[in-house]
Every structure is written in structure tokens, then in C-alpha cells.
Motif scaffolding. Structure first.
Motif, PDB file in Angstrom:
ATOM      1  N   ASP A 151       0.825  -1.203   0.000  1.00 24.36           N
ATOM      2  CA  ASP A 151       0.000   0.000   0.000  1.00 24.36           C
ATOM      3  C   ASP A 151       0.862   1.256   0.000  1.00 24.36           C
ATOM      4  O   ASP A 151       0.537   2.243  -0.678  1.00 24.36           O
ATOM      5  CB  ASP A 151      -0.934   0.000   1.214  1.00 24.36           C
ATOM      6  CG  ASP A 151      -2.073  -1.002   1.077  1.00 24.36           C
ATOM      7  OD1 ASP A 151      -2.448  -1.318  -0.069  1.00 24.36           O
ATOM      8  OD2 ASP A 151      -2.571  -1.477   2.114  1.00 24.36           O
TER       9      ASP A 151
ATOM     10  N   ASP B  90      -4.569  -4.213  -4.961  1.00 26.88           N
ATOM     11  CA  ASP B  90      -4.535  -4.329  -3.502  1.00 26.88           C
ATOM     12  C   ASP B  90      -3.771  -5.579  -3.098  1.00 26.88           C
ATOM     13  O   ASP B  90      -3.759  -6.571  -3.840  1.00 26.88           O
ATOM     14  CB  ASP B  90      -5.958  -4.435  -2.943  1.00 26.88           C
ATOM     15  CG  ASP B  90      -6.775  -3.177  -3.160  1.00 26.88           C
ATOM     16  OD1 ASP B  90      -6.171  -2.103  -3.381  1.00 26.88           O
ATOM     17  OD2 ASP B  90      -8.018  -3.265  -3.101  1.00 26.88           O
TER      18      ASP B  90
ATOM     19  N   ILE C 183       2.084   1.975  -3.518  1.00 33.22           N
ATOM     20  CA  ILE C 183       1.062   2.629  -4.333  1.00 33.22           C
ATOM     21  C   ILE C 183       0.931   4.099  -3.947  1.00 33.22           C
ATOM     22  O   ILE C 183       0.832   4.989  -4.814  1.00 33.22           O
ATOM     23  CB  ILE C 183      -0.291   1.905  -4.196  1.00 33.22           C
ATOM     24  CG1 ILE C 183      -0.217   0.497  -4.811  1.00 33.22           C
ATOM     25  CG2 ILE C 183      -1.410   2.727  -4.830  1.00 33.22           C
ATOM     26  CD1 ILE C 183      -0.033   0.468  -6.313  1.00 33.22           C
TER      27      ILE C 183
ATOM     28  N   ASN D 284      -6.540   0.159  -4.849  1.00 31.79           N
ATOM     29  CA  ASN D 284      -5.250   0.678  -5.304  1.00 31.79           C
ATOM     30  C   ASN D 284      -5.237   0.960  -6.800  1.00 31.79           C
ATOM     31  O   ASN D 284      -4.646   1.940  -7.261  1.00 31.79           O
ATOM     32  CB  ASN D 284      -4.130  -0.298  -4.941  1.00 31.79           C
ATOM     33  CG  ASN D 284      -3.689  -0.168  -3.494  1.00 31.79           C
ATOM     34  OD1 ASN D 284      -3.943   0.849  -2.843  1.00 31.79           O
ATOM     35  ND2 ASN D 284      -3.036  -1.198  -2.977  1.00 31.79           N
TER      36      ASN D 284
END
Length: 447
Positions: free
Chosen positions: A91, A209, A94, A120
Motif C-alpha cells: 500500500d 490491492d 502505491i 489501489n
């Protein structure tokens, strides 16, 4: 041998499968176009500023031959003046990409094998549309098969309507016609992000994700990504440009002739791009060279282990010369055949003294190799036949103690979530399990 076995067991179905999948070819026209675009682009090392003293690669004599191997594969030389930062998690990677896109002033280039229309995936798409809205040239490319769901989605259409230039790599088209012009399953597995010729991201992560909804029961998917600055960015830009233009994108070669950003102190690094139109078995040769060069330690993480004989022998030879040799694989693999095939190699590895660990908390998707506290290889390439023979891959090889220490620390974090596989446990496997693993290993090269 694997194909002969399949054809003998399933004569008609096996013959059809061979027609569809038996030849490592993307088609003569595609080969010519891919090679022409790659070789015809301006070279990164011809850009103004490349010859700055800070960009001279300060390579240790022991490691210089490894970078020569890398250069012999895709032509990119080792270059100094680079920096890197390992992202905290998927995460965070991203979020860093989104922040870099939001700060872009000239262009944003993205290439992913899989891009999902999830949290994401939408964050990155929204950032691209914002950037396009303020006049930044945004180009997004995905693999035609790996991202087939996105290509049919409203999100992909919205990106195009917002001014993002979109392409799909290695279009499949009609599968029945494709067999006459190359294999369907030769894919672009690369993950490349380049922003303003100044920043690039490289690692194992797709644009999705960690839960990775298409295969959520194996999740979370655990990846590693590094953010790079320095001349190595231009090498990744060149690789992206060759993919973009050979798949019908507009001419972006002018970006490769722009002067480099001001030189800075940093470490030596090199992009290693591989694929069916590069040298045969180039990626296992890179892995094997790194493993044979190890003198103190070699630590590998890979989700898929289906080695060439030379790669297996290189790993088995390490402990005999006193090298601390460790490899982490997923305990539960999303590909049952590859998981069983990987375990068919356990006994000989353990017998040689290699320490094998199985990651317990999700699917360890990170493709990384650290060696002797100085060398790191990170990118998209797995240690399996598909990655070696069929996929287009991108990796970055670097020499730097601090960056390698950071990557090794991440590998140790994975180790803490893994179980050591005892030699006695593998020896105690019953005949049924051994037969299953070995049978799948026989046909492993075609799975």
C-alpha cells in the motif's frame, strides 16, 4: 520430453496443445517489430550528462563481471550516481507512486502485467487522470491477457476519455487465429513506472490491492518495490519506450535524448530486461552467475521455483564452499502444479545444505536476491520456466551496502513469518506425495 509425454498420454488433445503452446514464438512480425524498436531507439548512454564523473560505476572487481553479464543480455551498462529507497509495503508503494504522479510536470509512464479495478488500481488511475487534466502526458500500458478485466472495464474507458494514452501489450485477438502467429501465453510481465525522466519504481508488485481479489484465498500478496533516482531511470525509460512503441504507441524517443538530471553521488545499478526476443535463457544465466559469485551469503525469495539444471546445481554448490544459502517460498502456492514442482527439488537442496523456508502468512510474491551484503537484484522475474522462456521481465541489479542491508532486513522480516523445512520431514514424505511432485516436475516446463 515433457511434450512427448503429453502427446503419448493424450494424443489428440496433446497435439492440439502443442500447436497452441509448444513453440516459444510471439510471431515473426512481432519479433521483427520488437527487435527493431528496441535497437532503433536512442541509447541511454548517449544522453547528455551520462559521462559525468558521478555516473562512473565504482564496481568492486569481484562484482564487475556480474554487471557485464547483465549488459550482455539487454545492452544496458552499469552506471553510477543512483539512489534507492525500499517501500514499506504494498500500500505504501502505491501511495508513493500516486504522490509521484501528482508531482509530475511533464510525463508519467506506467506498465503493469496486472492492473485491477480495485482500491489501489483506482487510486493510480485517478492520479493519472488528474495529471492528464493539468497537461501532463500520461501513458498507461497493461498486458492484454493479465489485465483483460481492466481492459473491459469502465475505469479503462474513463482513463482514455480523460486524456490518458492507453495501450495493451501483446494483444491476443482471436485465440484460434493466434496459434498461426505465435503463442497466446507469451506475456509482458513487467512492472515499470517512470516519471519525468527522474524517478522510477521497480519490483514485484502489480497495480492492485494486497488482497488481490482474483486469488484472494491465497492473500495477502506480499511484494517489494524500490523507488530509484539517477541514470538507471533512463534505462527503465528506454525499456518502457521499446514496449510502448512496439505495441502501437506514439513515438516517445525524444525523451531518451533529453539531458540527464544533475549528477549526484550514488551507487552503481543496471536494468536487466529479458524476454523471448532477448538471448535464450538469459534470466537463469543472470541468477546462476550471481549465485556462483557468492562468497559469504545468498538469500532468495521467489513465489515460483522451477529451475534450470544449472540454476539448481548453482544453489546446491553454495553451501559446499561455506556460503550461507537461504531461499523462501510460499507455503501455499496459487499454482498447485508449480508448488508441487518446487517441492520436487527440496530434497537435493536440503541434502546440499541449502536452508528452505515456507512463508506462512499469505503468498510471498517478492522476487529478490541479496548477495554478500553488497549486491541486490529486484524486479519482476520469477525462478521458473515461464519467467525464463515466455515472459518479458524487468529487473534492476545494484551494488550498494546500505540498499542491500535494507533489502536483507526485509527478507529477514519474511523469514520471521516463515517455517524452516527440516530435511527429515522431506525424507519422510510418502511415495504418493513424491510421485505427485515428481510427475508434475516432469511436465513442469510446459505448465
Amino acid at each position: 520430453m515433457a511434450w512427448l509425454l503429453v502427446v503419448m498420454v493424450l494424443p489428440y488433445l496433446g497435439a492440439l496443445a502443442y500447436l497452441l503452446l509448444g513453440q516459444t514464438s510471439v510471431g515473426r512480425k512481432r519479433v521483427a517489430r520488437l527487435k527493431s524498436e528496441f535497437s532503433g531507439l536512442p541509447r541511454p548512454e548517449d544522453a547528455d550528462g551520462w559521462a559525468a564523473p558521478e555516473n562512473a560505476p565504482d564496481l568492486h572487481p569481484e562484482f564487475a563481471p556480474l554487471f557485464r553479464v547483465g549488459q550482455s543480455i539487454s545492452g544496458y551498462p552499469a552506471v553510477g550516481g543512483n539512489t534507492a529507497r525500499l517501500m514499506e509495503n504494498s500500500d505504501a508503494a502505491i501511495d508513493e507512486m500516486v504522490a509521484a504522479i501528482d508531482g509530475a510536470r511533464d510525463h508519467v509512464h506506467l506498465l503493469f502485467y496486472i492492473w485491477l479495478d480495485d482500491h489501489n488500481g483506482q487510486k493510480v488511475a485517478e492520479a493519472l487522470m488528474r495529471a492528464s487534466g493539468r497537461g501532463v502526458a500520461c501513458r498507461a500500458m497493461v498486458d492484454d491477457l493479465g489485465s483483460r478485466a481492466l481492459l473491459k472495464s469502465g475505469l479503462w474507458r474513463r482513463m482514455g476519455a480523460a486524456g490518458v494514452r492507453t495501450r495493451s501489450a501483446l494483444r491476443v485477438g482471436n485465440p484460434l487465429l493466434r496459434i498461426f502467429n505465435g503463442r497466446i501465453d507469451l506475456r509482458n510481465h513487467r512492472k515499470i513506472v517512470v516519471i519525468d525522466n527522474a524517478v522510477t519504481f521497480c519490483g514485484s508488485q502489480n497495480c492492485a490491492d494486497p488482497a488481490f481479489l482474483p486469488k484472494a484465498r491465497y492473500g495477502p500478496w506480499v511484494d517489494a518495490v524500490m523507488r530509484f533516482t539517477g541514470p538507471v531511470v533512463r534505462e527503465n525509460q528506454h525499456l518502457f519506450a521499446s514496449d510502448w512503441m512496439s505495441n502501437g504507441g506514439d513515438d516517445i524517443s525524444v525523451l531518451l535524448t533529453a539531458p540527464l538530471p544533475p549528477a549526484q553521488a550514488g551507487f552503481a545499478a543496471q536494468v536487466v530486461g529479458t524476454g523471448p526476443t532477448f538471448r535464450t535463457l538469459a534470466m537463469p544465466e543472470m541468477f546462476t552467475s550471481l549465485i556462483f559469485a557468492a562468497r559469504r551469503s545468498v538469500f532468495i525469495t521467489t513465489p515460483y521455483y522451477v529451475p534450470t539444471p544449472a540454476l539448481q546445481q548453482a544453489l546446491c554448490a553454495c553451501p559446499a564452499r561455506g556460503v550461507d544459502t537461504r531461499i523462501i517460498l510460499p507455503a501455499r502456492n496459487d499454482d498447485f502444479a508449480v508448488g508441487a514442482t518446487s517441492r520436487s527439488y527440496y530434497e537435493s537442496l536440503l541434502e546440499a545444505g541449502v536452508k528452505i523456508y515456507e512463508f506462512q502468512h499469505g503468498l510471498l510474491h517478492t522476487k529478490s536476491l541479496t548477495m554478500d551484503g553488497q549486491i541486490t537484484l529486484i524486479g519482476s522475474a520469477n525462478m521458473d520456466r515461464r519467467s525464463f522462456d515466455l515472459n518479458y521481465e524487468n529487473n534492476i541489479l545494484l551494488q550498494d551496502a546500505d540498499t542491500t542491508t535494507a533489502m536483507r532486513a526485509r527478507q529477514e522480516e519474511y523469514l520471521a513469518q516463515s517455517r524452516l523445512v527440516p530435511f527429515e520431514e522431506v525424507q519422510a514424505w510418502g511415495p504418493g506425495r513424491r510421485l505427485w511432485n515428481n510427475a508434475l516436475a516432469i511436465v513442469g516446463p510446459i505448465l
